[in-house]
Write an enzyme that holds these catalytic residues in place. Structure first.
Site, PDB file in Angstrom:
ATOM      1  N   ASN A   1       0.816  -1.207   0.000  1.00 50.57           N
ATOM      2  CA  ASN A   1       0.000   0.000   0.000  1.00 50.57           C
ATOM      3  C   ASN A   1       0.852   1.260   0.000  1.00 50.57           C
ATOM      4  OD1 ASN A   1      -2.083   1.919   0.359  1.00 50.57           O
ATOM      5  ND2 ASN A   1      -3.308   0.460   1.508  1.00 50.57           N
ATOM      6  N   ASP A   2       1.320   1.668   1.174  1.00 53.03           N
ATOM      7  CA  ASP A   2       2.047   2.934   1.278  1.00 53.03           C
ATOM      8  C   ASP A   2       3.293   2.975   0.390  1.00 53.03           C
ATOM      9  OD1 ASP A   2       0.218   3.873   3.195  1.00 53.03           O
ATOM     10  OD2 ASP A   2       1.311   2.856   4.799  1.00 53.03           O
ATOM     11  N   VAL A   3       3.943   1.829   0.194  1.00 50.71           N
ATOM     12  CA  VAL A   3       5.198   1.816  -0.565  1.00 50.71           C
ATOM     13  C   VAL A   3       4.976   1.959  -2.056  1.00 50.71           C
ATOM     14  CG1 VAL A   3       6.391   0.451   1.183  1.00 50.71           C
ATOM     15  CG2 VAL A   3       5.218  -0.718  -0.695  1.00 50.71           C
TER      16      VAL A   3
END
Length: 461
Positions: free
Chosen positions: A387-389
């Protein structure tokens, strides 16, 4: 006997270093672990041979308890829970050092007649060991979801409280080092350091947990080295410095991978919440859904597919079926690679370990700096639980809490397919702009089940 013990220590140190070298790659990691374990066994034997060693019954009891608790725990733990176990075992090491420092205080009557360096090293070990123990327990609780992954802070009082507790621990250490021998002083020091470990880790969000685990590991190593100096134990000094140095280097690398400073993380990290998949104005934003059959067809006609694993893959235990899918694609002449972000998952190297467990060839694992230049030539980027990466907001939105964090540039691919259970946010608690990209399709469901369906569709093509 003294010479023999020294030789055993030298052999153990050599095995520690050689074993550590083996941990640089999945192919040699298991062997490296065994080599280092043999080195530790030799170091333990050398310590037990030290003249004056007594209380053999207690020693045997301690070893037995450690074996009974440690071996089954290590054998039964799932790969998804490995970060929690690493945090817990690391904390036990710090706690052991703190207890040894307390025993040293009691047996020397408050370090009376001991050289100053012994008292200083022992008190340092007590403070850092206690911080590591309690901080690691909080990290374990967050990872195990016994404690909310959200940052838990005292607001504006957070930094003053941190400073006050740290000052209290240091003042108590100074009082003890200058002649204070009341046991309450030592107990107060351990309590103050423990409180510091708790209040420092509680405000750190889930997105920073890989860095926190590495940092606490380094602290445990440093405390062990300091205790070794106080006890004149060469094994503790060398092993502790190896752990402290390697942990410090890894912590720095992890922080750089997130474009964040270690002080900023310790001061209170971002992440841990659950955000609604909507725009800042509250307007629901449309996403495009796809199916397993469409995904299989799209990948079957690609020249290059890059798999981007994340914590969602780990939770679903999907690594083996992902490997099966990759084999089917490779049989069709399609190039398959795996994009590994340094902080994907919940501990350093989490994705590497999972994929190595599924026998993914090491040469197919591409680090972020290497794979980012290849996304422009990638036909399909298959994002599994990351997700965030992969969030482009890290590059485009200065107001985002992850702005400046290096990401996997999957949005540069010709097509992106994201496998997720829902539109929930990652550890940072923010929308992933990738989900709303015109090139992105969402395949909702459990990662293992979804990839399994893709595998069946590929077999039918």
């Amino acid at each position: 006997m003294t010479t023999f013990i020294a030789v055993l220590y030298i052999i153990s140190f050599a095995l520690f270093i050689y074993g550590l070298m083996g941990l640089t790659g999945p192919r040699t990691a298991v062997r490296g672990n065994w080599i280092a374990a043999v080195g530790m066994g030799i170091a333990v034997i050398a310590t037990l041979l030290t003249p004056g060693m007594s209380n053999w019954l207690l020693i045997a009891l301690g070893v037995a308890i450690g074996v009974v608790v440690g071996v089954p725990s290590a054998r039964k733990v799932k790969m998804t829970a490995m970060p929690q176990m690493v945090a817990l075992f690391n904390g036990v090491g710090g706690g052991a050092v703190a207890l040894i420092a307390w025993v040293e205080f009691r047996t020397t009557d408050g370090y009376a007649h001991e050289p100053a360096y012994v008292a200083i090293a022992s008190l340092f070990a007590a403070i850092v060991g206690s911080i590591s123990f309690w901080g690691s327990n909080i990290a374990f609780g967050k990872l195990q979801e016994l404690i909310s992954g959200r940052p838990i802070t005292l607001g504006k009082l957070q930094q003053p409280v941190n400073a006050l507790v740290l000052i209290a621990a240091v003042v108590l250490a100074v009082v003890i080092a200058t002649g204070g021998d009341a046991e309450l002083l030592m107990i107060g020091l351990l309590v103050a350091a423990g409180v510091l470990g708790v209040v420092v880790v509680l405000p750190i969000g889930g997105a920073d947990m890989p860095v926190v685990i590495s940092l606490l590991n380094a602290l445990t190593g440093l405390s062990a080295a300091a205790m070794g100096l106080a006890l004149d134990n060469t094994a503790l000094i060398v092993a502790g410095m190896i752990v402290g140095a390697s942990g410090s280097i890894l912590t720095n690398l992890m922080a750089k991978a997130m474009n964040r400073s270690i002080p900023a993380i310790v001061a209170g990290g971002f992440g841990g919440g659950t955000a609604v998949a909507s725009s800042g104005s509250g307007e629901v934003r449309p996403v495009r859904s796809t199916s397993a059959s469409d995904t299989a067809i799209q990948m079957a006609y690609a020249n290059k597919v890059v798999v981007v694993p994340g914590y969602g893959m780990a939770v679903a235990q999907a690594q083996h079926v992902v490997r099966e899918m990759a084999k089917l694609l490779e049989a069709k002449g399609i190039t398959v690679a795996y994009a590994i972000h340094p902080v994907a998952g919940r501990m350093p190297g989490h994705m590497n370990v999972l994929l190595a467990e599924a026998d993914v060839p090491y040469e197919q694992l591409k680090e972020m700096d290497e794979i980012n230049s290849e996304f422009a030539q990638t036909d399909v980027a298959l994002v599994i639980g990351a997700n965030d990466v992969t969030n482009p907001a890290a590059e485009t939105d200065p107001g985002s809490p992850i702005y400046g964090m290096p990401i996997l540039k999957v949005n540069h691919s010709r097509s992106v397919i994201v496998l997720k259970r829902s539109m929930s946010s990652g550890f940072a608690g923010i929308d992933n702009e990738l989900f709303y990209d015109a090139k992105t399709s969402m395949l909702f469901g459990d990662a293992k089940s979804s990839v399994g369906e893709i595998v069946e569709e590929l077999k039918a093509l």
